[in-house]
Write a protein that holds these residues in place. Structure first.
Motif, PDB file in Angstrom:
ATOM      1  N   LEU A  26       0.831  -1.202   0.000  1.00 38.00           N
ATOM      2  CA  LEU A  26       0.000   0.000   0.000  1.00 38.00           C
ATOM      3  C   LEU A  26       0.870   1.258   0.000  1.00 38.00           C
ATOM      4  O   LEU A  26       0.556   2.251  -0.662  1.00 38.00           O
ATOM      5  CB  LEU A  26      -0.923   0.001   1.221  1.00 38.00           C
ATOM      6  N   LEU A  27       1.984   1.214   0.736  1.00 41.65           N
ATOM      7  CA  LEU A  27       2.903   2.350   0.744  1.00 41.65           C
ATOM      8  C   LEU A  27       3.548   2.575  -0.619  1.00 41.65           C
ATOM      9  O   LEU A  27       4.022   3.671  -0.921  1.00 41.65           O
ATOM     10  CB  LEU A  27       3.997   2.146   1.802  1.00 41.65           C
ATOM     11  N   GLY A  28       3.575   1.528  -1.445  1.00 39.17           N
ATOM     12  CA  GLY A  28       4.151   1.652  -2.780  1.00 39.17           C
ATOM     13  C   GLY A  28       3.256   2.371  -3.768  1.00 39.17           C
ATOM     14  O   GLY A  28       3.704   2.753  -4.850  1.00 39.17           O
ATOM     15  N   LEU A  29       1.983   2.590  -3.413  1.00 39.01           N
ATOM     16  CA  LEU A  29       1.091   3.337  -4.293  1.00 39.01           C
ATOM     17  C   LEU A  29       1.525   4.803  -4.323  1.00 39.01           C
ATOM     18  O   LEU A  29       1.958   5.346  -3.315  1.00 39.01           O
ATOM     19  CB  LEU A  29      -0.355   3.216  -3.809  1.00 39.01           C
ATOM     20  N   PRO A  30       1.419   5.463  -5.472  1.00 42.74           N
ATOM     21  CA  PRO A  30       2.070   6.771  -5.647  1.00 42.74           C
ATOM     22  C   PRO A  30       1.580   7.879  -4.733  1.00 42.74           C
ATOM     23  O   PRO A  30       2.353   8.768  -4.368  1.00 42.74           O
ATOM     24  CB  PRO A  30       1.773   7.111  -7.122  1.00 42.74           C
ATOM     25  N   TRP A  31       0.305   7.854  -4.309  1.00 40.86           N
ATOM     26  CA  TRP A  31      -0.226   8.960  -3.524  1.00 40.86           C
ATOM     27  C   TRP A  31      -0.346   8.650  -2.030  1.00 40.86           C
ATOM     28  O   TRP A  31      -0.875   9.460  -1.271  1.00 40.86           O
ATOM     29  CB  TRP A  31      -1.610   9.365  -4.045  1.00 40.86           C
ATOM     30  N   ILE A  32       0.135   7.498  -1.582  1.00 40.69           N
ATOM     31  CA  ILE A  32      -0.014   7.108  -0.180  1.00 40.69           C
ATOM     32  C   ILE A  32       1.225   7.527   0.613  1.00 40.69           C
ATOM     33  O   ILE A  32       2.348   7.193   0.260  1.00 40.69           O
ATOM     34  CB  ILE A  32      -0.248   5.592  -0.042  1.00 40.69           C
ATOM     35  N   GLN A  33       0.988   8.240   1.726  1.00 44.21           N
ATOM     36  CA  GLN A  33       2.076   8.721   2.578  1.00 44.21           C
ATOM     37  C   GLN A  33       2.328   7.796   3.770  1.00 44.21           C
ATOM     38  O   GLN A  33       3.462   7.420   4.040  1.00 44.21           O
ATOM     39  CB  GLN A  33       1.738  10.125   3.086  1.00 44.21           C
ATOM     40  N   HIS A  34       1.271   7.427   4.508  1.00 42.94           N
ATOM     41  CA  HIS A  34       1.392   6.544   5.681  1.00 42.94           C
ATOM     42  C   HIS A  34       0.270   5.512   5.642  1.00 42.94           C
ATOM     43  O   HIS A  34      -0.831   5.789   5.164  1.00 42.94           O
ATOM     44  CB  HIS A  34       1.302   7.338   6.994  1.00 42.94           C
ATOM     45  N   VAL A  35       0.560   4.316   6.220  1.00 40.83           N
ATOM     46  CA  VAL A  35      -0.421   3.230   6.277  1.00 40.83           C
ATOM     47  C   VAL A  35      -0.254   2.489   7.595  1.00 40.83           C
ATOM     48  O   VAL A  35       0.866   2.245   8.051  1.00 40.83           O
ATOM     49  CB  VAL A  35      -0.243   2.215   5.118  1.00 40.83           C
ATOM     50  N   SER A  36      -1.388   2.119   8.215  1.00 44.16           N
ATOM     51  CA  SER A  36      -1.377   1.157   9.320  1.00 44.16           C
ATOM     52  C   SER A  36      -2.439   0.101   9.027  1.00 44.16           C
ATOM     53  O   SER A  36      -3.522   0.424   8.541  1.00 44.16           O
ATOM     54  CB  SER A  36      -1.661   1.834  10.666  1.00 44.16           C
ATOM     55  N   VAL A  37      -2.102  -1.167   9.301  1.00 42.64           N
ATOM     56  CA  VAL A  37      -2.993  -2.290   9.001  1.00 42.64           C
ATOM     57  C   VAL A  37      -3.136  -3.142  10.254  1.00 42.64           C
ATOM     58  O   VAL A  37      -2.140  -3.474  10.909  1.00 42.64           O
ATOM     59  CB  VAL A  37      -2.449  -3.156   7.845  1.00 42.64           C
ATOM     60  N   GLY A  38      -4.367  -3.491  10.629  1.00 36.26           N
ATOM     61  CA  GLY A  38      -4.598  -4.317  11.810  1.00 36.26           C
ATOM     62  C   GLY A  38      -5.797  -5.230  11.634  1.00 36.26           C
ATOM     63  O   GLY A  38      -6.633  -5.027  10.737  1.00 36.26           O
ATOM     64  N   ARG A  39      -5.869  -6.258  12.485  1.00 37.86           N
ATOM     65  CA  ARG A  39      -7.003  -7.183  12.481  1.00 37.86           C
ATOM     66  C   ARG A  39      -8.073  -6.697  13.455  1.00 37.86           C
ATOM     67  O   ARG A  39      -7.768  -6.068  14.462  1.00 37.86           O
ATOM     68  CB  ARG A  39      -6.558  -8.598  12.862  1.00 37.86           C
TER      69      ARG A  39
END
Length: 273
Positions: free
Chosen positions: A108-121
């Motif tokens: 997801l961070l590799g997408l051009p417009w994404i700056q920060h990502v957090s992923v959880g269950r």
């Protein structure tokens, strides 16, 4: 055997069958006439075996839990939601437990417009994804943007975003620095800056809100902007609607070019040149 005796026998049989599994195993081991220490050890081994078996069964059950819901939180203005959905769906088929959260986050961070990502269950079978998008603050040359941190963005499909200034040159850091210095001196009625360009000769060209262009030398930027502030305050600032171009690369003044078709008493120069 009488009917009453057969019923009693059946009840005894059912009672024996309904005994807990551990008790049945203990009784059978006791019937073998093992020494007490060996009997206790055997029962312990059997209990562990049953617990391990039950644990494997529980793990198998967890592995089979599907992902039933995906929440994507965060405002998206520029990043394609379809690209995000396709990427998440590729990982969601692995199930709730087996999905690789770190790899999903990295992609997801590799997408051009994404700056920060957090992923959880999220129990019982959900994923929660928080995304923060890049914020473009200026166009850069013909193929990029500058974000809020001063970094360059190269989206695969570059669109024009209304309201952003257009910067160009060889060094975006130098252009950003010049923009900050201009904003600190430029009269408010002449803002916002629409364009800023620094060429190979380090000539700075600034397009103001009125469309007038200021021309300066990068190594004399602060001095020439201070002179422009004085000229504006002396009266030229009130006639910006008629100004086409102002060249401030003079020692004691500035050359003013007026827009065609507008007759003004002040024609050729301002500030002494």
């Amino acid at each position: 055997m009488s009917l009453l005796q057969r019923k009693k026998a059946t009840m005894v049989s059912r009672k024996k069958t309904s005994q807990p599994l551990l008790r049945q195993l203990r009784d059978k081991l006791a019937a073998v006439r093992l020494p007490p220490s060996m009997l206790a050890a055997s029962i312990t081994v059997l209990m562990l075996a049953i617990l391990v078996y039950g644990g494997y069964r529980s793990i198998d059950s967890l592995m089979e839990i599907p992902i039933s819901q995906v929440e994507v939180k965060g405002q998206l203005h520029y990043q394609s939601k379809d690209d995000i959905s396709r990427l998440i769906n590729r990982y969601a088929v692995n199930g709730f437990v087996q999905v690789d959260l770190n790899r999903l986050r990295d992609e997801l961070l590799g997408l051009p417009w994404i700056q920060h990502v957090s992923v959880g269950r999220k129990l019982p079978g959900g994923l929660v994804i928080h995304v923060t998008e890049q914020q473009p603050v200026a166009h850069w040359n013909d193929n990029a943007f500058i974000n809020q941190y001063g970094d360059l963005l190269y989206p695969p499909q570059r669109q024009h975003i209304d309201g952003l200034p257009v910067f160009s040159g060889n060094d975006h850091r130098k252009v950003i620095d010049s923009y900050a210095r201009l904003n600190s001196v430029l009269p408010e009625q002449q803002k916002p800056v629409r364009e800023l360009h620094i060429d190979d000769r380090e000539t700075v060209r600034v397009t103001l809100a009125s469309g007038a262009v200021l021309v300066m030398a990068f190594d004399q930027l602060d001095q020439q902007m201070a002179r422009w502030w004085q000229i504006s305050a002396a009266g030229l600032g009130e006639k910006m609607y008629a100004v086409s171009r102002v060249d401030l690369r003079y020692n004691n003044g500035a050359a003013v070019q007026w827009k065609e078709g507008i007759a003004l008493a002040e024609k050729d120069t301002a500030g002494g040149h």
